[in-house]
Design a protein around this motif. Sequence first.
Motif, PDB file in Angstrom:
ATOM      1  N   ILE A   1       6.033  -7.644   9.609  1.00 28.98           N
ATOM      2  CA  ILE A   1       5.544  -6.603   8.696  1.00 28.98           C
ATOM      3  C   ILE A   1       6.691  -5.697   8.247  1.00 28.98           C
ATOM      4  O   ILE A   1       6.768  -5.287   7.088  1.00 28.98           O
ATOM      5  N   ASP A   2       7.624  -5.390   9.152  1.00 31.52           N
ATOM      6  CA  ASP A   2       8.752  -4.522   8.792  1.00 31.52           C
ATOM      7  C   ASP A   2       9.607  -5.163   7.689  1.00 31.52           C
ATOM      8  O   ASP A   2      10.036  -4.485   6.752  1.00 31.52           O
TER       9      ASP A   2
ATOM     10  N   LYS B   1       7.684  -5.109   4.370  1.00 32.43           N
ATOM     11  CA  LYS B   1       7.748  -3.759   3.778  1.00 32.43           C
ATOM     12  C   LYS B   1       9.094  -3.543   3.083  1.00 32.43           C
ATOM     13  O   LYS B   1       9.171  -2.978   1.994  1.00 32.43           O
ATOM     14  N   GLU B   2      10.163  -3.996   3.754  1.00 33.63           N
ATOM     15  CA  GLU B   2      11.515  -3.883   3.205  1.00 33.63           C
ATOM     16  C   GLU B   2      11.610  -4.618   1.860  1.00 33.63           C
ATOM     17  O   GLU B   2      12.188  -4.117   0.894  1.00 33.63           O
TER      18      GLU B   2
ATOM     19  N   ALA C   1       9.094  -5.343  -0.118  1.00 32.74           N
ATOM     20  CA  ALA C   1       8.237  -4.645  -1.085  1.00 32.74           C
ATOM     21  C   ALA C   1       8.974  -3.456  -1.703  1.00 32.74           C
ATOM     22  O   ALA C   1       8.901  -3.227  -2.920  1.00 32.74           O
ATOM     23  N   LYS C   2       9.709  -2.713  -0.867  1.00 34.11           N
ATOM     24  CA  LYS C   2      10.489  -1.570  -1.380  1.00 34.11           C
ATOM     25  C   LYS C   2      11.590  -2.060  -2.320  1.00 34.11           C
ATOM     26  O   LYS C   2      11.822  -1.487  -3.378  1.00 34.11           O
TER      27      LYS C   2
ATOM     28  N   LEU D   1       4.014   0.607  -2.176  1.00 31.15           N
ATOM     29  CA  LEU D   1       3.957   0.127  -0.786  1.00 31.15           C
ATOM     30  C   LEU D   1       2.559   0.208  -0.186  1.00 31.15           C
ATOM     31  O   LEU D   1       2.104  -0.732   0.481  1.00 31.15           O
ATOM     32  N   ASN D   2       1.862   1.313  -0.424  1.00 35.10           N
ATOM     33  CA  ASN D   2       0.506   1.455   0.141  1.00 35.10           C
ATOM     34  C   ASN D   2      -0.435   0.396  -0.418  1.00 35.10           C
ATOM     35  O   ASN D   2      -1.212  -0.228   0.317  1.00 35.10           O
TER      36      ASN D   2
ATOM     37  N   MET E   1       0.451  -3.024   1.128  1.00 32.91           N
ATOM     38  CA  MET E   1      -0.002  -3.188   2.520  1.00 32.91           C
ATOM     39  C   MET E   1      -1.513  -3.403   2.589  1.00 32.91           C
ATOM     40  O   MET E   1      -2.003  -4.179   3.418  1.00 32.91           O
TER      41      MET E   1
END
Length: 293
Positions: free
Chosen positions: A148-149, A152-153, A155-156, A162-163, A166
């Motif tokens: 997941i980390d 997220k990276e 996605a950024k 981001l919200n 997720m």
Amino acid sequence: MNGSRVTLTSVNWHPLKGCSADKKPLEIYMFVDPLCPECWALEPIMKKLHIEYGQYFRIRYILSGQLSSLNIATRRKQADLAQHWDKTASRSGMSCDGSLWKENPIDSPYVVSFAIKAAELQGKHQGIRFLRCLQERLFLEKRDVSSIDVLKECAKAAKLDLNEFMNDIHSDSAAKAFKCDVKITSEMEVEEIPTLVFFNENIEDEGLKIAGMYPYDVYVHIIEEMLAEKPEKQMLPSLDVFMKHYRLVGTMEIAVVYDLSVEEVEKEMKKWALQQKVKKIPAKHGTFWRYIG
């Protein structure tokens, strides 16, 4: 890469007309798997095709689901998978480090596919950017892209909300989109990844399917066949514009796009590195460069 013999298969299937505002005479369905090194190795050719002939086609990425299952490690030993990655990298010049499968294997491949579909819900181009970010972390950095980390990276880096991303990873929308891709893969009888299927505007015409990797000219020839005319090639951008747009590219990508030798590209990029325009990115096979302006 496949030999000189090209096998083209007719596909009696056609995308629905009128479902895209992007009016172009051809549509290419590109069947990929995010964990497939051959899909990564095809990147230089796809970049060149998009730059020179992108005015004639829109592209739709379809996740085949062929590798995205946890039985991958039981069907093929991780050592075999590692060897396959390294062979593909040394053959193609697009680095992918097979030691990942021994040191940091992917925990949940399905999550990766759902994440790509979640990114696509924010727009086609956002989905493509996300896939590229994911491939860079997987093939160059040996990261577990099911984490997941790491997602997220990516996605950024792809400038996603981001919200929203997720929430969408675990949504019915992402799951349904992935199932739709798997269904299309089955209906078109796609058995090898990557596979490209070319469609023209005439709904009565069958699509042309080409499985595997071939030299650039083969894909240009298919575009000519599907258009029934010689397409007009766009001029290449300056290398500076190309680097500024893509930000992180391999020596092989530059070599293929600009018809240069690997040695010529390396020489130029070393000059740029001294001028602090690019930063060299270490890779097990080949070289990658990050544009820093």
